[in-house]
Design a protein around this motif. Structure first.
Motif, PDB file in Angstrom:
ATOM      1  N   GLN A   1      26.083  49.450  40.907  1.00  0.00           N
ATOM      2  CA  GLN A   1      26.916  50.567  41.360  1.00  0.00           C
ATOM      3  C   GLN A   1      28.182  50.061  42.045  1.00  0.00           C
ATOM      4  O   GLN A   1      29.273  50.602  41.843  1.00  0.00           O
ATOM      5  CB  GLN A   1      26.136  51.440  42.344  1.00  0.00           C
ATOM      6  CG  GLN A   1      25.104  52.334  41.672  1.00  0.00           C
ATOM      7  CD  GLN A   1      24.283  53.125  42.684  1.00  0.00           C
ATOM      8  OE1 GLN A   1      24.447  52.949  43.887  1.00  0.00           O
ATOM      9  NE2 GLN A   1      23.400  53.971  42.183  1.00  0.00           N
ATOM     10  N   ARG A   2      28.041  49.027  42.838  1.00  0.00           N
ATOM     11  CA  ARG A   2      29.212  48.488  43.530  1.00  0.00           C
ATOM     12  C   ARG A   2      30.186  47.842  42.547  1.00  0.00           C
ATOM     13  O   ARG A   2      31.405  47.924  42.712  1.00  0.00           O
ATOM     14  CB  ARG A   2      28.781  47.472  44.594  1.00  0.00           C
ATOM     15  CG  ARG A   2      28.040  48.123  45.760  1.00  0.00           C
ATOM     16  CD  ARG A   2      27.623  47.124  46.791  1.00  0.00           C
ATOM     17  NE  ARG A   2      28.755  46.556  47.519  1.00  0.00           N
ATOM     18  CZ  ARG A   2      28.638  45.629  48.468  1.00  0.00           C
ATOM     19  NH1 ARG A   2      27.432  45.182  48.804  1.00  0.00           N
ATOM     20  NH2 ARG A   2      29.692  45.159  49.090  1.00  0.00           N
ATOM     21  N   LEU A   3      29.639  47.199  41.518  1.00  0.00           N
ATOM     22  CA  LEU A   3      30.511  46.613  40.494  1.00  0.00           C
ATOM     23  C   LEU A   3      31.259  47.715  39.752  1.00  0.00           C
ATOM     24  O   LEU A   3      32.454  47.584  39.453  1.00  0.00           O
ATOM     25  CB  LEU A   3      29.684  45.773  39.516  1.00  0.00           C
ATOM     26  CG  LEU A   3      29.162  44.439  40.054  1.00  0.00           C
ATOM     27  CD1 LEU A   3      28.102  43.858  39.122  1.00  0.00           C
ATOM     28  CD2 LEU A   3      30.299  43.435  40.234  1.00  0.00           C
ATOM     29  N   ASP A   4      30.550  48.807  39.449  1.00  0.00           N
ATOM     30  CA  ASP A   4      31.203  49.943  38.773  1.00  0.00           C
ATOM     31  C   ASP A   4      32.312  50.513  39.651  1.00  0.00           C
ATOM     32  O   ASP A   4      33.395  50.838  39.166  1.00  0.00           O
ATOM     33  CB  ASP A   4      30.174  51.035  38.473  1.00  0.00           C
ATOM     34  CG  ASP A   4      29.250  50.638  37.337  1.00  0.00           C
ATOM     35  OD1 ASP A   4      29.604  49.711  36.588  1.00  0.00           O
ATOM     36  OD2 ASP A   4      28.163  51.244  37.222  1.00  0.00           O
ATOM     37  N   ALA A   5      32.009  50.643  40.935  1.00  0.00           N
ATOM     38  CA  ALA A   5      32.999  51.213  41.860  1.00  0.00           C
ATOM     39  C   ALA A   5      34.233  50.328  41.925  1.00  0.00           C
ATOM     40  O   ALA A   5      35.368  50.810  41.933  1.00  0.00           O
ATOM     41  CB  ALA A   5      32.386  51.374  43.240  1.00  0.00           C
ATOM     42  N   ARG A   6      34.015  49.027  41.945  1.00  0.00           N
ATOM     43  CA  ARG A   6      35.151  48.107  42.025  1.00  0.00           C
ATOM     44  C   ARG A   6      35.989  48.182  40.750  1.00  0.00           C
ATOM     45  O   ARG A   6      37.224  48.167  40.805  1.00  0.00           O
ATOM     46  CB  ARG A   6      34.645  46.674  42.243  1.00  0.00           C
ATOM     47  CG  ARG A   6      35.760  45.704  42.529  1.00  0.00           C
ATOM     48  CD  ARG A   6      35.259  44.416  43.090  1.00  0.00           C
ATOM     49  NE  ARG A   6      34.453  43.684  42.135  1.00  0.00           N
ATOM     50  CZ  ARG A   6      33.872  42.526  42.391  1.00  0.00           C
ATOM     51  NH1 ARG A   6      33.985  41.989  43.574  1.00  0.00           N
ATOM     52  NH2 ARG A   6      33.164  41.904  41.490  1.00  0.00           N
ATOM     53  N   GLN A   7      35.284  48.287  39.606  1.00  0.00           N
ATOM     54  CA  GLN A   7      36.002  48.400  38.338  1.00  0.00           C
ATOM     55  C   GLN A   7      36.842  49.678  38.324  1.00  0.00           C
ATOM     56  O   GLN A   7      37.986  49.682  37.862  1.00  0.00           O
ATOM     57  CB  GLN A   7      34.978  48.438  37.199  1.00  0.00           C
ATOM     58  CG  GLN A   7      35.491  47.912  35.896  1.00  0.00           C
ATOM     59  CD  GLN A   7      34.350  47.703  34.923  1.00  0.00           C
ATOM     60  OE1 GLN A   7      33.329  48.390  34.967  1.00  0.00           O
ATOM     61  NE2 GLN A   7      34.499  46.751  34.044  1.00  0.00           N
ATOM     62  N   GLY A   8      36.257  50.755  38.854  1.00  0.00           N
ATOM     63  CA  GLY A   8      36.983  52.028  38.914  1.00  0.00           C
ATOM     64  C   GLY A   8      38.220  51.933  39.780  1.00  0.00           C
ATOM     65  O   GLY A   8      39.271  52.460  39.434  1.00  0.00           O
ATOM     66  N   ARG A   9      38.093  51.232  40.917  1.00  0.00           N
ATOM     67  CA  ARG A   9      39.251  51.073  41.800  1.00  0.00           C
ATOM     68  C   ARG A   9      40.363  50.313  41.099  1.00  0.00           C
ATOM     69  O   ARG A   9      41.540  50.621  41.242  1.00  0.00           O
ATOM     70  CB  ARG A   9      38.838  50.330  43.075  1.00  0.00           C
ATOM     71  CG  ARG A   9      38.174  51.218  44.108  1.00  0.00           C
ATOM     72  CD  ARG A   9      38.186  50.552  45.473  1.00  0.00           C
ATOM     73  NE  ARG A   9      37.489  49.284  45.487  1.00  0.00           N
ATOM     74  CZ  ARG A   9      36.185  49.133  45.683  1.00  0.00           C
ATOM     75  NH1 ARG A   9      35.435  50.201  45.864  1.00  0.00           N
ATOM     76  NH2 ARG A   9      35.623  47.941  45.697  1.00  0.00           N
ATOM     77  N   ARG A  10      39.966  49.306  40.312  1.00  0.00           N
ATOM     78  CA  ARG A  10      40.995  48.517  39.604  1.00  0.00           C
ATOM     79  C   ARG A  10      41.716  49.379  38.574  1.00  0.00           C
ATOM     80  O   ARG A  10      42.922  49.286  38.403  1.00  0.00           O
ATOM     81  CB  ARG A  10      40.342  47.316  38.933  1.00  0.00           C
ATOM     82  CG  ARG A  10      40.020  46.218  39.924  1.00  0.00           C
ATOM     83  CD  ARG A  10      39.427  45.032  39.219  1.00  0.00           C
ATOM     84  NE  ARG A  10      39.132  43.972  40.170  1.00  0.00           N
ATOM     85  CZ  ARG A  10      38.307  42.980  39.941  1.00  0.00           C
ATOM     86  NH1 ARG A  10      37.686  42.891  38.791  1.00  0.00           N
ATOM     87  NH2 ARG A  10      38.101  42.058  40.842  1.00  0.00           N
ATOM     88  N   ARG A  11      40.915  50.216  37.872  1.00  0.00           N
ATOM     89  CA  ARG A  11      41.548  51.084  36.867  1.00  0.00           C
ATOM     90  C   ARG A  11      42.536  52.034  37.540  1.00  0.00           C
ATOM     91  O   ARG A  11      43.641  52.238  37.057  1.00  0.00           O
ATOM     92  CB  ARG A  11      40.471  51.897  36.130  1.00  0.00           C
ATOM     93  CG  ARG A  11      39.719  51.098  35.091  1.00  0.00           C
ATOM     94  CD  ARG A  11      39.086  52.039  34.066  1.00  0.00           C
ATOM     95  NE  ARG A  11      38.113  51.316  33.261  1.00  0.00           N
ATOM     96  CZ  ARG A  11      36.807  51.370  33.464  1.00  0.00           C
ATOM     97  NH1 ARG A  11      36.317  52.106  34.423  1.00  0.00           N
ATOM     98  NH2 ARG A  11      35.978  50.694  32.697  1.00  0.00           N
ATOM     99  N   ARG A  12      42.096  52.612  38.665  1.00  0.00           N
ATOM    100  CA  ARG A  12      42.980  53.550  39.369  1.00  0.00           C
ATOM    101  C   ARG A  12      44.233  52.843  39.863  1.00  0.00           C
ATOM    102  O   ARG A  12      45.317  53.390  39.842  1.00  0.00           O
ATOM    103  CB  ARG A  12      42.231  54.195  40.535  1.00  0.00           C
ATOM    104  CG  ARG A  12      41.238  55.258  40.085  1.00  0.00           C
ATOM    105  CD  ARG A  12      40.761  56.099  41.260  1.00  0.00           C
ATOM    106  NE  ARG A  12      39.991  55.327  42.206  1.00  0.00           N
ATOM    107  CZ  ARG A  12      38.689  55.080  42.086  1.00  0.00           C
ATOM    108  NH1 ARG A  12      38.021  55.538  41.054  1.00  0.00           N
ATOM    109  NH2 ARG A  12      38.045  54.372  42.997  1.00  0.00           N
ATOM    110  N   ALA A  13      44.056  51.596  40.290  1.00  0.00           N
ATOM    111  CA  ALA A  13      45.215  50.838  40.768  1.00  0.00           C
ATOM    112  C   ALA A  13      46.201  50.606  39.634  1.00  0.00           C
ATOM    113  O   ALA A  13      47.416  50.670  39.828  1.00  0.00           O
ATOM    114  CB  ALA A  13      44.751  49.511  41.356  1.00  0.00           C
TER     115      ALA A  13
END
Lengths: 181, 209
Positions: free
Chosen positions: A26-38
């Motif tokens: 879940q934390r890896l998914d969240a980090r990936q999502g933050r990168r996409r948003r960035a």
């Protein structure tokens, strides 16, 4: 005590709590999502800045001082090298960020400005990646700019005025800015 | 204790190149395999270093997040497990440094008094470890079990070798008090880099981290 090393090694392994991978995933998914948003944020920022700062774009084009590669394979190697440098700097930056929680306003402003510039470059690079006849020299210049910006960011985060998260929670914490980690 | 026992800790388990490449590319299945292969070893290391189950569980997560973020830095000069161990050990030390403002790390007298009615001859090593101050315990584990040298431990802490040596001396002194044993003689004193320790290349990588 003479056999301390052996005795310590004979202690049993310990079992971590169940569900560790699910949490980590879940934390890896969240980090990936933050990168996409960035990336999206960087794109929007670039679009806005293009409208306002078109005259500055030539600065990001290849200049006479940039070494002009003679053959395509050699150019690719240079770009690959710059990409590796960029990745290494990103990692160094991530480490510094994880160790840095509080610093002064001037440094925070400078870092934020550099970060915006990196985002602009990222969008240009992503556009370049979709061009079938991509100009390798332009890619080289963009990657070189990116490395320089990241070097400045790393320097900013490693500045001696920085205080660590725990050490910075003292009386002067109210005068400092808390960065997003 | 020999190499087999080291393998039992899990860090010496090999990792196939294919899984490593896939994990580098962000493949979640490969990352899951790596996690499951090394989670016990990493957790044990962290649990021994910080002696708090909840904190160790959190650090376990953080260590793997760190490792996946930096996995492209792993150059394959040592087994992957040893590189991962360095990542986790650094995480734990960072945590301990962060706690220094709030914990009394070097108060052996107070800690000894915590078990006054205990027969120290019956106190097993596990319980003795539990009452060691955090930083000496961490250094003790890294030195005696994981085979790090004082120079390597100092590098991970951003300190000098004398810092590592003094922490280890404190741990030894405290254990002697708790276990009721005498001063180890120089000839028989346990040394790092026994056969259970990783190869020199692994140490070099650990130092670079």
């Amino acid at each position: 005590m003479n056999d301390l090393s052996r005795s310590l090694r004979e202690l049993p392994e310990l079992s971590p709590p169940a569900g560790g991978w699910a949490r980590l995933s879940q934390r890896l998914d969240a980090r990936q999502g933050r990168r996409r948003r960035a990336r999206w944020a960087g794109g929007l920022a670039l679009a806005a800045s293009l409208l306002l700062a078109l005259p500055q774009l030539p600065l990001l084009r290849p200049s006479a001082s940039d070494p002009a590669p003679s053959r395509a394979p050699a150019r690719s190697a240079v770009v690959a090298s710059l990409m590796q440098q960029s990745q290494a700097l990103e990692q160094e930056l991530a480490t510094l960020k994880s160790e840095t929680g509080v610093w002064n306003g001037a440094l925070a402003s400078n870092a934020a400005s550099l970060q915006r510039d990196v985002a602009l470059l990222d969008l240009q690079l992503s556009d370049l990646a979709f061009e079938p006849q991509a100009d390798q020299a332009a890619a080289q210049t963009l990657w070189r700019h990116r490395v320089r910006l990241l070097e400045q960011l790393v320097s900013a985060h490693a500045a001696p005025t920085l205080t660590t998260t725990t050490a910075g929670l003292g009386s002067d914490a109210s005068e400092a800015e808390v960065l997003e980690l | 204790m020999d190499k087999d026992s080291k393998a039992a800790t899990g860090f010496a388990q090999p990792l196939e190149a294919e899984w490593l490449d896939r994990a580098r590319a962000g493949d979640r299945a490969a990352q899951a395999l790596i996690y499951r292969r090394y989670e016990r070893a990493v957790y044990t290391l962290l649990r021994r270093m910080v002696d708090c189950a909840d904190t160790a569980a959190d650090l376990l997560q953080d260590s793997f997040l760190d490792a996946y973020a930096r996995i492209h830095q792993f150059r394959g000069e040592s087994p992957f497990g040893y590189w991962l161990r360095a990542v986790a050990a650094s995480r734990a030390l960072m945590h301990l440094r962060g706690q220094r403002r709030f914990l009394e790390l070097f108060a052996p007298e107070a800690e000894v008094e915590r078990v006054p009615s205990f027969d120290v001859h019956q106190l097993d090593l596990e319980r003795a470890l539990a009452v060691l101050p955090p930083l000496p315990r961490a250094v003790l584990w890294l030195y005696h079990v994981e085979g790090y040298t004082h120079a390597e431990i100092a590098a991970m802490n951003g300190k000098t070798e004398s810092f590592s040596k003094s922490q280890l001396a404190r741990a030894h002194q405290k254990l002697r008090e708790l276990l009721g044993v005498g001063e180890p003689s120089p000839a028989t004193r346990a040394t790092p880099h026994t056969p259970a320790s990783p190869p020199p290349a692994a140490m070099a990588v650990a130092t670079e981290y």
